[in-house]
Design a protein around this motif. Sequence first.
Motif, PDB file in Angstrom:
ATOM      1  N   SER A   1      -4.513  -1.302  -2.420  1.00 56.80           N
ATOM      2  CA  SER A   1      -5.704  -0.805  -1.539  1.00 56.80           C
ATOM      3  C   SER A   1      -5.547  -0.882  -0.102  1.00 56.80           C
ATOM      4  N   ILE A   2      -6.030  -0.078   0.685  1.00 59.23           N
ATOM      5  CA  ILE A   2      -6.228  -0.565   2.164  1.00 59.23           C
ATOM      6  C   ILE A   2      -7.421  -1.123   2.336  1.00 59.23           C
TER       7      ILE A   2
ATOM      8  N   GLY B   1      -7.197   3.548   5.611  1.00 68.15           N
ATOM      9  CA  GLY B   1      -8.386   3.500   4.886  1.00 68.15           C
ATOM     10  C   GLY B   1      -9.805   3.944   5.627  1.00 68.15           C
TER      11      GLY B   1
ATOM     12  N   THR C   1       0.770  -1.128   0.031  1.00 68.63           N
ATOM     13  CA  THR C   1      -0.157  -0.035   0.171  1.00 68.63           C
ATOM     14  C   THR C   1       0.773   1.324   0.049  1.00 68.63           C
TER      15      THR C   1
ATOM     16  N   SER D   1     -12.712   0.884  10.884  1.00 70.38           N
ATOM     17  CA  SER D   1     -13.087  -0.292  10.724  1.00 70.38           C
ATOM     18  C   SER D   1     -13.855  -0.884  11.976  1.00 70.38           C
TER      19      SER D   1
ATOM     20  N   ASP E   1      -2.537  -1.623   6.176  1.00 70.50           N
ATOM     21  CA  ASP E   1      -2.087  -0.002   6.645  1.00 70.50           C
ATOM     22  C   ASP E   1      -1.757  -0.275   7.986  1.00 70.50           C
TER      23      ASP E   1
ATOM     24  N   SER F   1       1.087   6.377  -1.765  1.00 71.43           N
ATOM     25  CA  SER F   1      -0.195   6.416  -1.355  1.00 71.43           C
ATOM     26  C   SER F   1      -0.904   5.218  -1.709  1.00 71.43           C
ATOM     27  N   PRO F   2      -1.901   4.699  -1.002  1.00 67.84           N
ATOM     28  CA  PRO F   2      -2.660   3.471  -1.383  1.00 67.84           C
ATOM     29  C   PRO F   2      -3.610   3.774  -2.732  1.00 67.84           C
ATOM     30  N   SER F   3      -3.598   2.760  -3.313  1.00 71.61           N
ATOM     31  CA  SER F   3      -4.626   2.823  -4.383  1.00 71.61           C
ATOM     32  C   SER F   3      -4.196   3.806  -5.464  1.00 71.61           C
TER      33      SER F   3
ATOM     34  N   SER G   1      -9.924  -3.328   4.938  1.00 71.40           N
ATOM     35  CA  SER G   1     -10.553  -3.136   6.508  1.00 71.40           C
ATOM     36  C   SER G   1      -9.709  -3.992   7.424  1.00 71.40           C
TER      37      SER G   1
ATOM     38  N   ASN H   1      -7.156   2.956  10.354  1.00 77.25           N
ATOM     39  CA  ASN H   1      -5.810   3.035   9.568  1.00 77.25           C
ATOM     40  C   ASN H   1      -6.140   3.852   8.314  1.00 77.25           C
TER      41      ASN H   1
END
Length: 399
Positions: A128-129, A214, A43, A217, A159, A99-101, A131, A212
């Motif tokens: 991607s990050i 993302g 990520t 969660s 993450d 950066s993710p995604s 859950s 995190n």
Amino acid sequence: MYSLLHFCSCSKGGAETEKPDQPAPGKANLATIVTNDIHTITTVEAQAGGRITSSGSGTVTEKGIVLNTSPLPTISNIKFNTATASGDGSFTSRLTSLSPSTKYYVRAYAVNAAGIAYGNEVSFTTSSIGSASFNVSPLFIIGSSLAHWEVELTTDGGDPVTERGLCWALTENPTITDSRSIDAGKGTGKYTGVITGLQPQTEYYVRAYAKNGGGVSYSTAMKFKTIRKGNLTYTFNKSATPSAAEQAAYARLQIAIDSAVWYVNNYTSAVKHVWINYVPGVATADANNEGWMRFGTGEGYQNLRTMLHELNHTFGTGTTSWWTGKIVGGKYQGNFANDLLNKIQRSAGAQLSGDTQHWWPYGLNQNSEVTSSWDFVYNCLIIEQMRRDGLPAAGTWAE
């Protein structure tokens, strides 16, 4: 008549032939370089590299990777220098703080006296990050105004978790905008969250949460109901003209009874009035089911552990015929208390042990049995479940 024309060279050394396909003396060519494929993509990081196939006509003084979110990155964008290099011209660079995604474009570069050479362009997309995920255990540490829940944060979703804890409310699926407690730790692993400020005999919903990159969660929701608040009161019988030894004993016993009242009133629904007495002739301490308690001169018994243990006797353990009938073959025969023991020990089929006077584990029979304050909590929780099983001397249990 013909004229003869002569052309002379301006060079003193005679005629020279031009060679336009050769570089001027002292001028270097750019290096040539290939960009390798990207691998080990996460990520926030990736592994990149390149290989210099020719250093040109000058020495390569710098090499690495350039990166951008738009095509054809240059050193004016993000630059990563060499992390490792080998003799065949290959090198690697670690791409960090991504950066993710996100889709990135990279090129290898090399610098010599002629300037900057870039390799072919390669693109990749960071992961991607996801859950965070949880492993939740039954919620059984429940009092009248507080509760504790042990959960395990098993994965961080790719993450790092920056915050974790519990959130609760009177309605299903609480979020962090409701009441919440933040655990002191971060990352994955087990933690015990504390839920405070609750009302007695009230149903609540609780979920573990983790933050995190993302977002937030949540675990599945757990429903629980607080117990009635206990009502343990006492009379401390003291000498009208106490000696110095008596005053010291009274001070120790005062701390012990006040601490015990807090545990009993928060983690049981027992209703009891007791009388505390300092009696030098008593070897250690004793009590009966009518609430009469006596403590001897031993300072090692003028403490919270002994106070809770003797209070258990005032509630009916080891001092009533009901207790005698509940101990069969050295084992306690009560479903609710034994079920709680299995939850505490994360076991199946375990039973409390007992004799005509005492029970264990968590009966607080010796100072050596206390390893932390959790032993006091477990003692009270088991007493509450014994009351549910019918323990008679501290009021009738009611939901």
